[in-house]
Structure formats: C-alpha cells, structure tokens
Design a protein around this motif. Structure first.
Motif, short mmCIF file in Angstrom:
data_model
loop_
_atom_site.label_atom_id
_atom_site.label_comp_id
_atom_site.label_asym_id
_atom_site.label_seq_id
_atom_site.Cartn_x
_atom_site.Cartn_y
_atom_site.Cartn_z
N GLN A 47 0.83 -1.21 0.00
CA GLN A 47 0.00 0.00 0.00
C GLN A 47 0.86 1.27 0.00
OE1 GLN A 47 -3.19 0.11 -0.62
NE2 GLN A 47 -3.23 -2.11 -0.72
N ARG A 48 1.96 1.23 0.74
CA ARG A 48 2.88 2.37 0.73
C ARG A 48 3.44 2.60 -0.67
NH1 ARG A 48 8.18 1.05 3.39
NH2 ARG A 48 8.25 -0.09 1.46
N LYS A 49 3.86 1.52 -1.31
CA LYS A 49 4.41 1.62 -2.66
C LYS A 49 3.36 2.14 -3.64
CE LYS A 49 6.67 -1.10 -6.26
NZ LYS A 49 7.15 -2.43 -6.64
N ARG A 50 2.15 1.63 -3.54
CA ARG A 50 1.09 2.06 -4.45
C ARG A 50 0.76 3.54 -4.26
NH1 ARG A 50 -4.86 -0.64 -5.40
NH2 ARG A 50 -5.47 0.82 -7.00
N LEU A 51 0.64 3.98 -3.02
CA LEU A 51 0.36 5.39 -2.75
C LEU A 51 1.46 6.28 -3.31
CD1 LEU A 51 -1.38 7.60 -1.45
CD2 LEU A 51 -0.14 7.18 0.69
N ASP A 80 1.26 6.22 -7.16
CA ASP A 80 0.05 6.88 -7.66
C ASP A 80 0.05 8.39 -7.42
OD1 ASP A 80 -0.86 4.45 -8.50
OD2 ASP A 80 -2.43 4.26 -6.99
N THR A 81 0.92 8.86 -6.55
CA THR A 81 0.94 10.29 -6.26
C THR A 81 2.22 10.95 -6.74
OG1 THR A 81 1.72 9.84 -4.01
CG2 THR A 81 -0.64 10.13 -4.32
N TYR A 82 3.35 10.55 -6.20
CA TYR A 82 4.60 11.21 -6.54
C TYR A 82 5.08 10.93 -7.96
CZ TYR A 82 5.20 12.31 -1.58
OH TYR A 82 5.05 12.80 -0.31
N PHE A 83 4.82 9.73 -8.45
CA PHE A 83 5.38 9.33 -9.75
C PHE A 83 4.33 9.21 -10.84
CE2 PHE A 83 8.18 7.49 -6.45
CZ PHE A 83 9.27 8.29 -6.68
N ALA A 84 3.13 9.69 -10.58
CA ALA A 84 2.05 9.54 -11.55
C ALA A 84 2.11 10.59 -12.65
CB ALA A 84 0.71 9.62 -10.85
N GLY A 85 2.75 11.70 -12.41
CA GLY A 85 2.76 12.78 -13.38
C GLY A 85 1.37 13.37 -13.52
N ASP A 86 1.00 13.75 -14.71
CA ASP A 86 -0.30 14.36 -14.94
C ASP A 86 -1.35 13.34 -15.37
OD1 ASP A 86 0.59 16.85 -14.25
OD2 ASP A 86 1.17 17.37 -16.30
#
Length: 92
Positions: A74-78, A81-87
């Motif tokens: 869950q930590r990895k997914r969050l 999904d937030t820091y590395f998701a871009g736009d």
C-alpha cells in the motif's frame, strides 16, 4: 496612478495560484500518510520480532506476518500513484 489589480487566481503575497497551493497542500497530506505508513511498518516488524521471540502467540505472529507485506504494498502504491504519476489520471 491606481494600483494594478492582481491577476485572477493569484494570491497577493506570493506568485502561486490557488491550484498550486492546493497541490502543495495535498502533497503534504500524502507525505504525512506515507510517513505514518513507514512508522507502522517499522512498528509491525519490531512487534513481529518480539512475538516470534516469545513464541506463545501464533495468531499474532501470523497476523503480523501477513500485515507487513500488505502495508509495504500500500505504501508503494500510494507513492507511485501520487509522486510518480505525473499528470496522468489513474482509473480504478
């Protein structure tokens, strides 16, 4: 000469738009959650060592053993999904 009116969507004290301020605020909240998850993972690992050493609570050992990888996922997914998701928008 009258003072120029600030641009729409801009604050008087800095050059950030309301959207930029909101993005920074959400990034801070995500950071808080990630930090809490890090602490939870560390606490669960310490608890597992103690429970395993004591050797008397099999249910706690099994629960902690299952919990740790789930928290890490869950930590990895969050983070992804937030820091590395871009736009890009993630669809569930």
């Amino acid at each position: 000469m009258p003072a120029a009116a600030p641009e729409p969507g801009r604050r008087d004290l800095d050059a950030r738009t309301d959207d930029q301020v909101a993005l920074e605020r959400s990034a801070q909240r995500v950071s808080d959650v990630l930090l809490t998850l890090e602490h939870s993972i560390a606490a669960a690992k310490k608890a597992l060592k103690v429970v395993q050493k004591d050797g008397v609570d099999t249910n706690a050992e099994l629960a902690l053993t299952a919990l740790i990888p789930e928290l890490e996922r869950q930590r990895k997914r969050l983070q992804q999904d937030t820091y590395f998701a871009g736009d890009s928008l993630r669809l569930l």
